[in-house]
Design a protein around this motif. Structure first.
Motif, PDB file in Angstrom:
ATOM      1  N   ARG A 167      -8.838   0.951  11.875  1.00  0.00           N
ATOM      2  CA  ARG A 167      -8.179   1.887  10.962  1.00  0.00           C
ATOM      3  C   ARG A 167      -9.210   2.800  10.301  1.00  0.00           C
ATOM      4  O   ARG A 167      -9.026   4.028  10.240  1.00  0.00           O
ATOM      5  N   LYS A 168     -10.293   2.201   9.813  1.00  0.00           N
ATOM      6  CA  LYS A 168     -11.313   2.984   9.125  1.00  0.00           C
ATOM      7  C   LYS A 168     -12.012   3.948  10.078  1.00  0.00           C
ATOM      8  O   LYS A 168     -12.381   5.066   9.683  1.00  0.00           O
ATOM      9  N   ALA A 169     -12.185   3.518  11.338  1.00  0.00           N
ATOM     10  CA  ALA A 169     -12.830   4.387  12.325  1.00  0.00           C
ATOM     11  C   ALA A 169     -12.026   5.658  12.558  1.00  0.00           C
ATOM     12  O   ALA A 169     -12.588   6.714  12.886  1.00  0.00           O
ATOM     13  N   LEU A 170     -10.713   5.563  12.373  1.00  0.00           N
ATOM     14  CA  LEU A 170      -9.843   6.733  12.552  1.00  0.00           C
ATOM     15  C   LEU A 170      -9.666   7.514  11.256  1.00  0.00           C
ATOM     16  O   LEU A 170      -8.958   8.534  11.227  1.00  0.00           O
ATOM     17  N   GLY A 171     -10.277   7.019  10.170  1.00  0.00           N
ATOM     18  CA  GLY A 171     -10.215   7.737   8.906  1.00  0.00           C
ATOM     19  C   GLY A 171      -8.957   7.494   8.099  1.00  0.00           C
ATOM     20  O   GLY A 171      -8.643   8.284   7.193  1.00  0.00           O
ATOM     21  N   TYR A 172      -8.219   6.410   8.402  1.00  0.00           N
ATOM     22  CA  TYR A 172      -6.986   6.117   7.677  1.00  0.00           C
ATOM     23  C   TYR A 172      -7.257   5.146   6.522  1.00  0.00           C
ATOM     24  O   TYR A 172      -8.039   4.204   6.665  1.00  0.00           O
ATOM     25  N   SER A 173      -6.599   5.382   5.402  1.00  0.00           N
ATOM     26  CA  SER A 173      -6.530   4.360   4.355  1.00  0.00           C
ATOM     27  C   SER A 173      -5.360   3.440   4.682  1.00  0.00           C
ATOM     28  O   SER A 173      -4.534   3.747   5.558  1.00  0.00           O
ATOM     29  N   GLN A 174      -5.277   2.304   3.991  1.00  0.00           N
ATOM     30  CA  GLN A 174      -4.120   1.428   4.194  1.00  0.00           C
ATOM     31  C   GLN A 174      -2.830   2.153   3.832  1.00  0.00           C
ATOM     32  O   GLN A 174      -1.817   1.990   4.515  1.00  0.00           O
ATOM     33  N   GLU A 175      -2.867   2.951   2.775  1.00  0.00           N
ATOM     34  CA  GLU A 175      -1.671   3.687   2.358  1.00  0.00           C
ATOM     35  C   GLU A 175      -1.229   4.677   3.424  1.00  0.00           C
ATOM     36  O   GLU A 175      -0.029   4.814   3.714  1.00  0.00           O
ATOM     37  N   THR A 176      -2.201   5.366   4.030  1.00  0.00           N
ATOM     38  CA  THR A 176      -1.867   6.355   5.064  1.00  0.00           C
ATOM     39  C   THR A 176      -1.233   5.683   6.273  1.00  0.00           C
ATOM     40  O   THR A 176      -0.207   6.139   6.789  1.00  0.00           O
ATOM     41  N   LEU A 177      -1.850   4.588   6.737  1.00  0.00           N
ATOM     42  CA  LEU A 177      -1.311   3.887   7.902  1.00  0.00           C
ATOM     43  C   LEU A 177       0.074   3.328   7.595  1.00  0.00           C
ATOM     44  O   LEU A 177       0.985   3.395   8.431  1.00  0.00           O
ATOM     45  N   ALA A 178       0.255   2.791   6.386  1.00  0.00           N
ATOM     46  CA  ALA A 178       1.563   2.261   5.994  1.00  0.00           C
ATOM     47  C   ALA A 178       2.613   3.368   6.015  1.00  0.00           C
ATOM     48  O   ALA A 178       3.747   3.161   6.453  1.00  0.00           O
ATOM     49  N   GLY A 179       2.235   4.564   5.539  1.00  0.00           N
ATOM     50  CA  GLY A 179       3.173   5.675   5.536  1.00  0.00           C
ATOM     51  C   GLY A 179       3.567   6.103   6.938  1.00  0.00           C
ATOM     52  O   GLY A 179       4.734   6.429   7.198  1.00  0.00           O
ATOM     53  N   ILE A 180       2.619   6.087   7.857  1.00  0.00           N
ATOM     54  CA  ILE A 180       2.906   6.454   9.249  1.00  0.00           C
ATOM     55  C   ILE A 180       3.915   5.490   9.864  1.00  0.00           C
ATOM     56  O   ILE A 180       4.821   5.894  10.598  1.00  0.00           O
TER      57      ILE A 180
END
Length: 417
Positions: free
Chosen positions: A7-20
């Protein structure tokens, strides 16, 4: 590399990934800590978001399982994660598989001469016990509560096989029956690897016993695993084999009609309305059979669920008016006051909520969805939880409604059961 690192390698926060993915941030945190795993409907979206294949996602998750178990510092109870760390039941499975192959290959007199000892329990004893266990399983709110008894029954069965005797070969069918029940418990508890192993063993032992109906039913149950991950083409192939086996079985049993009913689900997943309705029409012919077409255990299909099956298939295909008519009828048939199962009613409610989501009707979603969540909690059913997780995919356009967002958050917590 684990989920968090990817997740971090793609630049996502937990909040961003959760929103997706349409889940709560805490759910992503639980995935990354290994405390829970994504449900099948969530895995495909998670793999896409992380830009990995489903196989690569499984590799990422594998390393988290042990981490999550160490982090909690607890052993799972039998009714919550029975079998996750219990190697004994796997050894019992494999031992019966090994012995059954030998018994099937040997002439009857040699199979009976493996030892001089007689059976302490007859095949009929095991069949009666299995029948009782199926009744307990279907009545139990928490399906996993039956697991310890299944384990004890497997141990007793292996002891009888070890004792040999002229009737050892006739124990193969009870063993295949028991494997299917163990698979059902694992499937309901979201333990797909254990379920797949159980159904495969059931099919193998049924083959050794030349029990075609048992064999076909094991394949039907295996097809549900494919459909839970939307592999409808693979499921249709497995069900085609089950159809041929059922054709060699007992024509007085409802095996072939159950196969047709499940084929309808695979065809609906493939978007083939004509094939779906033809399969449902074949399934309807179960009503022409006389009493005794089911055994109440590994084969229970008697046509009473066809209204909800037809409704669920129409939902898949987008024929919402037809679906609602069938499901409303089914809902009346699954009233809890009549003693029907929480799992069955929960599935019907979830389908009706899905119709509301497709119509962009938040009130319909909430009426049916809330009751389904309550039943999922009361029964601890992974099956109902999976159905509700799939519903979350449909809730996106309604996420602006606070009530619907709250329902989605409640559904997300069901994965911890």
């Amino acid at each position: 590399m684990g989920l968090a690192e990817r997740r971090k390698a793609l630049g996502y926060s937990q909040e961003t990934l959760a929103g997706i993915l349409g889940v709560d941030r805490t759910t992503v945190g639980r995935w990354e800590s290994g405390r829970i795993e994504p449900q099948p409907p969530q895995r495909r979206g998670l793999a896409i978001a992380l830009e990995v294949s489903l196989q690569e996602l499984d590799v990422l998750l594998t390393g988290l399982r042990a981490t999550g178990q160490e982090a909690t510092g607890q052993q799972s109870s039998d009714h919550q994660r029975a079998g996750d760390t219990d190697e004994m039941i796997r050894r019992e499975f494999l031992r019966i598989l090994t012995v059954s192959g030998a018994l099937a290959a040997l002439p009857a007199d040699e199979a009976g001469a493996l030892t001089d000892g007689g059976l302490r329990r007859t095949p009929a004893d095991f069949e009666r016990m299995n029948s009782h266990l199926w009744q307990v399983y279907h009545l139990a709110r928490s399906k996993g509560s039956v697991y310890p008894v299944i384990r004890d029954q497997l141990k007793a069965l292996n002891e009888e096989l070890a004792g040999g005797g002229s009737r050892s070969r006739s124990l193969l069918s009870p063993a295949a029956d028991l494997f299917q029940m163990a698979g059902e418990v694992a499937f309901d508890g979201n333990r797909y690897t254990d379920a797949a192993a159980s159904y495969s063993l059931a099919a193998s032992v049924s083959r050794d016993a030349a029990a075609y109906d048992l064999w076909a039913c094991a394949l039907v149950r295996h097809a549900y695993l494919d459909m839970s991950e939307q592999r409808y083409r693979q499921a249709a192939q497995v069900l085609g084999a089950a159809e041929r086996l059922a054709g060699r079985g007992d024509s007085e049993l409802s095996t072939r009609h159950w196969v047709a009913s499940v084929q309808a689900e695979a065809f609906a997943g493939l978007g083939d309305l004509t094939a779906c309705e033809r399969a449902l029409d074949r399934a309807e012919k179960v009503r022409d059979l006389t009493a005794g077409s089911t055994n109440g255990g590994w084969l229970r299909f008697d046509g009473t669920r066809l209204a909800e099956e037809r409704g669920a298939r129409y939902v898949q295909l987008g024929h919402l008016d037809l679906a609602e008519t069938a499901l409303t009828t089914a809902l009346a048939q699954t009233a809890l006051s009549s003693g029907q199962s929480y799992r069955r009613r929960g599935a019907v409610l979830t389908s009706l909520a899905a119709i509301g989501a497709k119509r962009r009707d938040p009130d319909q979603v909430l009426v049916y969805g809330r009751e389904a969540v309550g039943l999922a909690r009361a029964s601890e059913s992974g099956y109902v939880a999976r159905r509700l997780q799939a519903l979350c995919v449909e809730l996106g356009p309604l996420s602006g409604d606070r009530r619907v967002a709250e329902l989605g958050a409640e559904i997300a917590t069901l994965s911890t059961l």
